[in-house]
Design an enzyme around this catalytic site. Sequence first.
Site, PDB file in Angstrom:
ATOM      1  CE  LYS A  37     -31.051 102.408  89.093  1.00  0.00           C
ATOM      2  NZ  LYS A  37     -29.783 102.503  89.830  1.00  0.00           N
ATOM      3  NE  ARG A 140     -24.072 104.625  94.456  1.00  0.00           N
ATOM      4  CZ  ARG A 140     -24.507 104.093  93.324  1.00  0.00           C
ATOM      5  NH1 ARG A 140     -24.440 104.775  92.186  1.00  0.00           N
ATOM      6  NH2 ARG A 140     -25.004 102.869  93.305  1.00  0.00           N
ATOM      7  CE1 TYR A 271     -32.712 128.797  67.079  1.00  0.00           C
ATOM      8  CE2 TYR A 271     -33.202 126.459  67.326  1.00  0.00           C
ATOM      9  CZ  TYR A 271     -33.605 127.779  67.403  1.00  0.00           C
ATOM     10  OH  TYR A 271     -34.876 128.100  67.787  1.00  0.00           O
ATOM     11  CG  MET A 319     -37.400 121.870  72.898  1.00  0.00           C
ATOM     12  SD  MET A 319     -38.088 123.166  73.939  1.00  0.00           S
ATOM     13  CE  MET A 319     -36.631 123.702  74.831  1.00  0.00           C
TER      14      MET A 319
END
Length: 379
Positions: A37, A140, A271, A319
Amino acid sequence: MKLKRRVWVEVDLAQLKRNYAKIAAAVKPAKVLCVLKANAYGLGVEPYARALVSAGCTAFGVAEPFEALQLVDLFRRMARKDLSVQMLSSVLPDEIEPMVRAGVTLPVTDAPTASLIDRAAAKCGVRAKVHFKLDTGMGRLGVLAKDAPRVIREVVKLPHLDCEGIFSHCPMAYEPADPFTEEQIDLFEAVLADVARDGIAFKKVHVAASDAINNFPRAKKPPFNWVRTGINLHGSFDPNGRRALKVKSVLALKTRVAQVRELPPGTTLGYGRTWCLNRTTRVATISAGYADGLPLALTNRGHVLVNGKACPVIGRISMDYTTVDVSRAGAVKPGDEVICLGGSGKGAITPDDWGALKGTHAYEVICALGNRVERQYVE
């Protein structure tokens, strides 16, 4: 001249096949359904599926219909009619007919869904393969265990269904000392015994996923004759529990050095200025950050490998870039390879290591690899 990517993940398909072989041998005579998956957890479903088919796998599990159709199309192109694709979660009403037409094995989560599948199969002129999804405590999806005997007896009478299998899932299988999984297995076996009084039996019975394979030997023995595996294929484990299967990581996440500088004492990095140098330090900025899958939790705690040496992450991960101390890594220059995940020996870094630092597990680490990270496949 072909432009080289700054960040890439190498997936070792030969190791993937070795991992599958170890799992198959460990659960024999039960058979293995490979869970692919979410695009094989982001690593590339088609290369994964081809490699696993060549290793002997014939059954594959997915979560939703577009994943199922991708595998159905691949197996059609491979001219392999013997390969099955099973949806393991749920199927929505508008998805049923396309899935039946495609020959996907569907979950029965309740009697109304079974009726819809039966109607679609009649319309398509086929018998649809289904597995009862039994809720023994996951809470679930699925037929509650207390209702299961009644629902099964009702559904097996539907003429256009091949009620091939029954399965359940365990929320605590990563904790071998917790009694809940044994209680689930008892409940599952009680349902099987109940419907057996009316001559109802199933070709495929499965409760074990990767954690249960490692921690609960009972879950891979009769009446259970199939198991499901996902994370163990990648060579990873849940942080808790046993690691009975000697599988190894199939992936290495790599990047390149962007710049190397000697920075004086008192320099702060990144940062928030979370790191201050207390000496003259050779600092490399590498071309990968949290957009590529490096967890923020590595900030001032983790390391990468440069020239085979462990180089601490210093300063907050951003990032696109990460700063590391390469003072002990020898000669380092822009463009040099950096191993963020992978390597060998004591310095090797695995998805499990990142999961521990992040307070999560390897599933999340692997799925978080960014979409600009190139997937490369090696044998």
